[in-house]
Design a protein around this motif. Structure first.
Motif, PDB file in Angstrom:
ATOM      1  N   GLY A  86       0.789  -1.219   0.000  1.00  0.00           N
ATOM      2  CA  GLY A  86       0.000   0.000   0.000  1.00  0.00           C
ATOM      3  C   GLY A  86       0.823   1.273   0.000  1.00  0.00           C
ATOM      4  O   GLY A  86       0.282   2.359  -0.180  1.00  0.00           O
ATOM      5  N   GLU A  87       2.120   1.136   0.196  1.00  0.00           N
ATOM      6  CA  GLU A  87       2.985   2.316   0.252  1.00  0.00           C
ATOM      7  C   GLU A  87       3.477   2.675  -1.150  1.00  0.00           C
ATOM      8  O   GLU A  87       3.986   1.823  -1.878  1.00  0.00           O
ATOM      9  CB  GLU A  87       4.156   2.057   1.195  1.00  0.00           C
ATOM     10  N   GLY A  88       3.348   3.937  -1.491  1.00  0.00           N
ATOM     11  CA  GLY A  88       3.696   4.396  -2.841  1.00  0.00           C
ATOM     12  C   GLY A  88       5.157   4.170  -3.194  1.00  0.00           C
ATOM     13  O   GLY A  88       5.469   3.763  -4.317  1.00  0.00           O
ATOM     14  N   TRP A  89       6.067   4.421  -2.258  1.00  0.00           N
ATOM     15  CA  TRP A  89       7.494   4.260  -2.552  1.00  0.00           C
ATOM     16  C   TRP A  89       7.803   2.813  -2.922  1.00  0.00           C
ATOM     17  O   TRP A  89       8.630   2.559  -3.801  1.00  0.00           O
ATOM     18  CB  TRP A  89       8.369   4.707  -1.369  1.00  0.00           C
ATOM     19  N   PHE A  90       7.112   1.861  -2.267  1.00  0.00           N
ATOM     20  CA  PHE A  90       7.370   0.453  -2.532  1.00  0.00           C
ATOM     21  C   PHE A  90       6.864   0.060  -3.919  1.00  0.00           C
ATOM     22  O   PHE A  90       7.517  -0.696  -4.636  1.00  0.00           O
ATOM     23  CB  PHE A  90       6.727  -0.417  -1.447  1.00  0.00           C
ATOM     24  N   GLN A  91       5.717   0.590  -4.309  1.00  0.00           N
ATOM     25  CA  GLN A  91       5.170   0.305  -5.634  1.00  0.00           C
ATOM     26  C   GLN A  91       6.098   0.832  -6.726  1.00  0.00           C
ATOM     27  O   GLN A  91       6.358   0.140  -7.717  1.00  0.00           O
ATOM     28  CB  GLN A  91       3.780   0.921  -5.768  1.00  0.00           C
ATOM     29  N   VAL A  92       6.607   2.047  -6.532  1.00  0.00           N
ATOM     30  CA  VAL A  92       7.535   2.627  -7.507  1.00  0.00           C
ATOM     31  C   VAL A  92       8.826   1.810  -7.559  1.00  0.00           C
ATOM     32  O   VAL A  92       9.352   1.523  -8.635  1.00  0.00           O
ATOM     33  CB  VAL A  92       7.820   4.109  -7.170  1.00  0.00           C
ATOM     34  N   LYS A  93       9.316   1.394  -6.393  1.00  0.00           N
ATOM     35  CA  LYS A  93      10.532   0.585  -6.347  1.00  0.00           C
ATOM     36  C   LYS A  93      10.331  -0.729  -7.101  1.00  0.00           C
ATOM     37  O   LYS A  93      11.215  -1.166  -7.848  1.00  0.00           O
ATOM     38  CB  LYS A  93      10.944   0.308  -4.904  1.00  0.00           C
ATOM     39  N   LEU A  94       9.181  -1.363  -6.920  1.00  0.00           N
ATOM     40  CA  LEU A  94       8.906  -2.615  -7.633  1.00  0.00           C
ATOM     41  C   LEU A  94       8.920  -2.415  -9.153  1.00  0.00           C
ATOM     42  O   LEU A  94       9.436  -3.261  -9.890  1.00  0.00           O
ATOM     43  CB  LEU A  94       7.566  -3.203  -7.196  1.00  0.00           C
ATOM     44  N   VAL A  95       8.371  -1.304  -9.610  1.00  0.00           N
ATOM     45  CA  VAL A  95       8.376  -1.011 -11.050  1.00  0.00           C
ATOM     46  C   VAL A  95       9.819  -0.898 -11.553  1.00  0.00           C
ATOM     47  O   VAL A  95      10.180  -1.460 -12.594  1.00  0.00           O
ATOM     48  CB  VAL A  95       7.577   0.272 -11.359  1.00  0.00           C
ATOM     49  N   PHE A  96      10.660  -0.190 -10.794  1.00  0.00           N
ATOM     50  CA  PHE A  96      12.056  -0.036 -11.191  1.00  0.00           C
ATOM     51  C   PHE A  96      12.824  -1.357 -11.110  1.00  0.00           C
ATOM     52  O   PHE A  96      13.707  -1.620 -11.916  1.00  0.00           O
ATOM     53  CB  PHE A  96      12.751   1.043 -10.358  1.00  0.00           C
ATOM     54  N   VAL A  97      12.490  -2.197 -10.142  1.00  0.00           N
ATOM     55  CA  VAL A  97      13.142  -3.510 -10.038  1.00  0.00           C
ATOM     56  C   VAL A  97      12.777  -4.376 -11.245  1.00  0.00           C
ATOM     57  O   VAL A  97      13.636  -5.050 -11.821  1.00  0.00           O
ATOM     58  CB  VAL A  97      12.783  -4.205  -8.714  1.00  0.00           C
ATOM     59  N   VAL A  98      11.526  -4.342 -11.650  1.00  0.00           N
ATOM     60  CA  VAL A  98      11.113  -5.079 -12.851  1.00  0.00           C
ATOM     61  C   VAL A  98      11.848  -4.539 -14.084  1.00  0.00           C
ATOM     62  O   VAL A  98      12.310  -5.300 -14.933  1.00  0.00           O
ATOM     63  CB  VAL A  98       9.577  -5.035 -13.033  1.00  0.00           C
ATOM     64  N   ALA A  99      11.996  -3.224 -14.161  1.00  0.00           N
ATOM     65  CA  ALA A  99      12.753  -2.618 -15.268  1.00  0.00           C
ATOM     66  C   ALA A  99      14.217  -3.062 -15.224  1.00  0.00           C
ATOM     67  O   ALA A  99      14.820  -3.330 -16.266  1.00  0.00           O
ATOM     68  CB  ALA A  99      12.644  -1.092 -15.213  1.00  0.00           C
ATOM     69  N   MET A 100      14.784  -3.180 -14.020  1.00  0.00           N
ATOM     70  CA  MET A 100      16.170  -3.634 -13.895  1.00  0.00           C
ATOM     71  C   MET A 100      16.298  -5.092 -14.340  1.00  0.00           C
ATOM     72  O   MET A 100      17.296  -5.477 -14.949  1.00  0.00           O
ATOM     73  CB  MET A 100      16.663  -3.462 -12.453  1.00  0.00           C
ATOM     74  N   MET A 101      15.291  -5.895 -14.054  1.00  0.00           N
ATOM     75  CA  MET A 101      15.310  -7.285 -14.524  1.00  0.00           C
ATOM     76  C   MET A 101      15.238  -7.328 -16.052  1.00  0.00           C
ATOM     77  O   MET A 101      15.909  -8.151 -16.679  1.00  0.00           O
ATOM     78  CB  MET A 101      14.152  -8.055 -13.897  1.00  0.00           C
ATOM     79  N   ALA A 102      14.449  -6.450 -16.635  1.00  0.00           N
ATOM     80  CA  ALA A 102      14.384  -6.371 -18.102  1.00  0.00           C
ATOM     81  C   ALA A 102      15.727  -5.936 -18.671  1.00  0.00           C
ATOM     82  O   ALA A 102      16.183  -6.468 -19.694  1.00  0.00           O
ATOM     83  CB  ALA A 102      13.278  -5.409 -18.524  1.00  0.00           C
ATOM     84  N   LEU A 103      16.380  -4.988 -18.004  1.00  0.00           N
ATOM     85  CA  LEU A 103      17.714  -4.565 -18.425  1.00  0.00           C
ATOM     86  C   LEU A 103      18.700  -5.724 -18.330  1.00  0.00           C
ATOM     87  O   LEU A 103      19.540  -5.900 -19.209  1.00  0.00           O
ATOM     88  CB  LEU A 103      18.192  -3.382 -17.579  1.00  0.00           C
ATOM     89  N   SER A 140      17.895   5.487  -4.465  1.00  0.00           N
ATOM     90  CA  SER A 140      17.289   6.701  -3.901  1.00  0.00           C
ATOM     91  C   SER A 140      15.953   6.400  -3.232  1.00  0.00           C
ATOM     92  O   SER A 140      15.683   6.866  -2.124  1.00  0.00           O
ATOM     93  CB  SER A 140      17.099   7.753  -4.997  1.00  0.00           C
ATOM     94  N   ILE A 141      15.130   5.634  -3.901  1.00  0.00           N
ATOM     95  CA  ILE A 141      13.824   5.299  -3.347  1.00  0.00           C
ATOM     96  C   ILE A 141      13.971   4.485  -2.066  1.00  0.00           C
ATOM     97  O   ILE A 141      13.287   4.732  -1.069  1.00  0.00           O
ATOM     98  CB  ILE A 141      12.975   4.534  -4.382  1.00  0.00           C
ATOM     99  N   ALA A 142      14.889   3.526  -2.068  1.00  0.00           N
ATOM    100  CA  ALA A 142      15.071   2.671  -0.890  1.00  0.00           C
ATOM    101  C   ALA A 142      15.615   3.465   0.302  1.00  0.00           C
ATOM    102  O   ALA A 142      15.231   3.201   1.443  1.00  0.00           O
ATOM    103  CB  ALA A 142      16.016   1.517  -1.223  1.00  0.00           C
ATOM    104  N   VAL A 143      16.450   4.435   0.039  1.00  0.00           N
ATOM    105  CA  VAL A 143      17.054   5.206   1.137  1.00  0.00           C
ATOM    106  C   VAL A 143      16.105   6.298   1.624  1.00  0.00           C
ATOM    107  O   VAL A 143      15.920   6.487   2.831  1.00  0.00           O
ATOM    108  CB  VAL A 143      18.411   5.809   0.700  1.00  0.00           C
ATOM    109  N   ILE A 144      15.484   7.016   0.702  1.00  0.00           N
ATOM    110  CA  ILE A 144      14.660   8.171   1.070  1.00  0.00           C
ATOM    111  C   ILE A 144      13.267   7.773   1.557  1.00  0.00           C
ATOM    112  O   ILE A 144      12.759   8.352   2.506  1.00  0.00           O
ATOM    113  CB  ILE A 144      14.580   9.168  -0.106  1.00  0.00           C
ATOM    114  N   LYS A 145      12.662   6.803   0.912  1.00  0.00           N
ATOM    115  CA  LYS A 145      11.299   6.362   1.169  1.00  0.00           C
ATOM    116  C   LYS A 145      10.496   7.433   1.838  1.00  0.00           C
ATOM    117  O   LYS A 145       9.675   7.369   2.614  1.00  0.00           O
ATOM    118  CB  LYS A 145      11.143   5.056   1.916  1.00  0.00           C
TER     119      LYS A 145
END
Length: 145
Positions: A86-103, A140-145
């Motif tokens: 339910g936390e926005g920072w976590f949802q954004v982080k998951l999107v970036f992690v999926v993008a990193m897996m695609a990379l 940044s997202i993981a540190v700042i949250k």
């Protein structure tokens, strides 16, 4: 309940951070190696040794680090509980992690394709830039949250 698992949570979190550093550092190193490989192919036409090094780096370092990162991240998620979704920072982080897996997949495909053909310098630069941007975003997202 959290009091019982808190000491383990910190160890899992530390292992997760170590695996992230190895995974992302390995990807950055591999892309730099791809640029060197491309130059060797352009100059001499024979880069079998570089291809073998890239394959070993991917198979022995980068792939296992990615798997460890994902498994340890999932463990952290389950230890913290589903309220993270339910936390926005976590949802954004998951999107970036999926993008990193695609990379990661794009880098692996580039490693494989360099054995058969030449890869453009633009493709390699795009991989480098994408890796740096995604790394900066995730950290940044993981540190700042």
């Amino acid at each position: 309940m959290l009091d019982l698992i808190f000491p383990y949570y910190l160890w899992v979190k530390a292992a997760h951070v170590v695996s992230v550093v190895v995974w992302l550092g390995g990807q950055c190193l591999l892309v730099v190696q791809l640029a060197s490989h491309r130059q060797v192919l352009a100059q001499q036409g024979n880069a079998d040794l570089l291809s073998a090094v890239e394959q070993r780096c991917l198979r022995l370092v980068v792939n296992p680090a990615m798997l460890a990162t994902l498994l340890l991240g999932a463990t952290l998620f389950f230890l913290r509980g589903p309220e993270l979704l339910g936390e926005g920072w976590f949802q954004v982080k998951l999107v970036f992690v999926v993008a990193m897996m695609a990379l990661h997949g794009a880098i692996a495909a580039t490693v494989a394709s360099l054995r058969r053909e030449t890869v453009s310098a633009i493709r390699i630069r795009a991989l480098q830039l994408a890796g740096l941007m995604l790394t900066a975003a995730i950290v940044s997202i993981a540190v700042i949250k």
